[in-house]
Motif scaffolding. Structure first.
Motif, PDB file in Angstrom:
ATOM      1  N   ALA A   1      22.669  65.643  22.047  1.00 28.62           N
ATOM      2  CA  ALA A   1      23.414  65.453  20.843  1.00 28.62           C
ATOM      3  C   ALA A   1      22.825  64.169  19.993  1.00 28.62           C
ATOM      4  CB  ALA A   1      24.845  65.385  21.301  1.00 28.62           C
ATOM      5  N   ASP A   2      22.885  63.127  20.938  1.00 29.67           N
ATOM      6  CA  ASP A   2      22.409  61.812  20.150  1.00 29.67           C
ATOM      7  C   ASP A   2      20.891  61.808  19.579  1.00 29.67           C
ATOM      8  OD1 ASP A   2      24.329  59.610  19.723  1.00 29.67           O
ATOM      9  OD2 ASP A   2      24.875  60.049  21.748  1.00 29.67           O
TER      10      ASP A   2
ATOM     11  N   ARG B   1      29.259  56.488  33.594  1.00 28.33           N
ATOM     12  CA  ARG B   1      28.513  56.054  32.127  1.00 28.33           C
ATOM     13  C   ARG B   1      29.191  54.888  31.556  1.00 28.33           C
ATOM     14  NH1 ARG B   1      27.121  60.314  27.345  1.00 28.33           N
ATOM     15  NH2 ARG B   1      29.221  60.077  27.098  1.00 28.33           N
TER      16      ARG B   1
ATOM     17  N   GLU C   1      17.959  59.495  24.715  1.00 23.12           N
ATOM     18  CA  GLU C   1      18.694  60.059  23.572  1.00 23.12           C
ATOM     19  C   GLU C   1      18.423  59.319  22.093  1.00 23.12           C
ATOM     20  OE1 GLU C   1      22.992  60.260  24.263  1.00 23.12           O
ATOM     21  OE2 GLU C   1      22.945  58.099  25.338  1.00 23.12           O
TER      22      GLU C   1
HETATM   23  O1  LIG Z   1      24.996  61.749  25.794  1.00 28.37           O
HETATM   24  C1  LIG Z   1      24.637  62.668  25.449  1.00 28.37           C
HETATM   25  C2  LIG Z   1      24.252  63.399  24.106  1.00 28.37           C
HETATM   26  O2  LIG Z   1      23.894  64.556  24.175  1.00 28.37           O
HETATM   27  O3  LIG Z   1      24.264  62.449  23.215  1.00 28.37           O
END
Ligand SMILES: O=CC(=O)O
Ligand SMILES: CC(=O)SCCNC(=O)CCNC(=O)[C@H](O)C(C)(C)COP(=O)(O)OP(=O)(O)OC[C@H]1O[C@@H](n2cnc3c(N)ncnc32)[C@H](O)[C@@H]1OP(=O)(O)O
Ligand SMILES: [Mg+2]
Length: 364
Positions: A183-184, A92, A157
């Motif tokens: 999350a993002d 990543r 995201e």
């Molecule tokens: O990169 C992952 C997320 O949940 O933000």
């Protein structure tokens, strides 16, 4: 704008390998994240080969800004020193608006581009982000003399990324799949949560109130509530967009490492909806993902039974009191195809699936 059909599969740089016509269905039940700059984690990588479908060296979030270069160099060292055998090797990279991403790509492709299967791109907003990576990868692959194109995986995201999901999937023949980044995405959508994936006890529906003999609702009566899945909508969109484009959808991270039960539930929801895997942030989550994203012996046995009973796959039959026909046999074929792919790389599963006869009988 998407390239015209006649140019879609043409390399984007002279001497770059031809982009793939089809994305191979390689098992990827767990995409296991590790920080290549963390000596303890990095030391575990060689022994994890063969125990997990994908090992992913993470350079983005969860790596401190001051450690970005160390992690990148750590990834190069691991990539050079490791024989990944049947395990895929992904990374990543940092987000496209960061000061680190250019060095990520210009270092990784020449140094370990021959080992990298997939590059995961975070915070993808639209097709333009994929076009940028696509062209740059082609130039770097050509310069490095690579004979195999590196595939691209986008994390969903941002709200804009979700709104542009179809164009992201269609942006390049390199597109391998999408992961949910809860999350993002929660932050970008201004959701009122503070978690990394998973459910929330406040997101629920409640049973109607009991009514008294006159039909008056008793609001203080005992009422069951049912927690709902915050991610259902996004995962469902992701699954449809990926299926339409012949690429693969994944659930992302589940941050409550100790809650293995809820992690398994969340992964299973994703599996049932059509995802092929999920992220693992801790070695304990590999076991969960491998279990959940492998069809059960019971499901494979039932699927083989339906396929055997359906002959040429047309018509309708009754099995255990249920109607099976052309449509349900196709679901069974999906299940059996996945079992065969997994059996090819997982000897334990092979043993279990081999104990099921072609007409669905499980031998003791
Ligand atoms: O990169 C992952 C997320 O949940 O933000
Ligand atoms: C929203 C997102 O972007 S999610 C993706 C980004 N996040 C990540 O990649 C997180 C990756 N995981 C981690 O950083 C860690 O697992 C943490 C911080 C969650 C927990 O770490 P710890 O508190 O050290 O966990 P724990 O004590 O249970 O670790 C046990 C052992 O497993 C190792 N370990 C933990 N996670 C991993 C991993 N992902 N890969 C390999 N080894 C690991 C630890 O180094 C430790 O090794 P040791 O026995 O030699 O000391
Ligand atoms: Mg993220």
């Amino acid at each position: 704008m998407t390239r015209p059909a006649k140019d879609f599969f043409a390399p984007l740089a002279v001497g770059a390998p031809a982009p793939p016509r089809e994305i191979p269905a390689r098992p990827s039940r767990a995409i296991h994240f590790f920080d290549p700059g963390n000596a303890k984690m990095a030391a575990k990588v060689p022994d994890m080969v063969g125990t997990v479908d994908v090992l992913l060296g993470n350079l983005e979030d969860a790596v401190k800004a001051e450690n970005k270069e160390k992690s990148r160099q750590g990834l190069v060292d691991i990539g050079k020193a490791t024989d990944f055998g049947p395990t895929q090797f992904w990374t990543r990279i940092n987000s496209l608006d960061s000061p680190w991403v250019l060095d990520d790509l210009t270092t990784l492709v020449p140094e370990i581009g021959d080992k990298l299967d997939v590059i995961m791109v975070p915070k993808v907003q639209g097709a333009e982000d994929i076009h940028y990576v696509d062209r740059l990868l082609a130039q770097l692959e050509a310069k490095a003399g690579l004979d195999r194109p590196i595939l691209v995986h986008a994390i969903l995201e941002t709200a804009r990324g979700v709104a542009n999901i179809e164009e992201i999937c269609a942006a390049s023949p390199r597109m391998q799949g999408l992961s949910l980044g809860p999350a993002d995405l929660a932050a970008d959508r201004r959701m009122k949560t503070t978690r990394v994936g998973g459910g929330h006890p406040g997101y629920l529906v409640r049973q109607d109130p009991v009514r008294d003999d006159l039909g008056v609702p008793q609001y203080d009566s005992q009422r069951t509530s049912y927690q709902q899945d915050l991610w259902h909508y996004t995962i469902a969109r992701m699954v449809d967009a990926c299926a339409m484009h012949g690429i693969y959808p994944y659930y992302g991270p589940f941050g409550d490492i100790k809650d293995t039960v809820a992690c398994e539930d969340q992964f299973r929801n994703a599996f049932l909806l059509g995802c092929v895997g999920a992220w693992s942030l801790h070695p304990a989550q590999i076991t969960i993902a491998n279990k959940v994203f492998s069809p059960s012996v019971e499901d494979v046995a039932h699927a083989r039974r339906v396929i055997a009973a359906m002959g040429d796959g047309t018509g309708a039959v009754m099995i255990d009191g249920k109607m099976e026909d052309d449509a349900s046999v196709k679901q069974c074929q999906v299940m059996v195809a996945l079992a065969e792919e997994l059996a090819a790389i997982d000897p334990e599963l092979k043993k279990q699936y081999d104990a099921i006869s072609a007409d669905g009988e499980v031998q003791a």
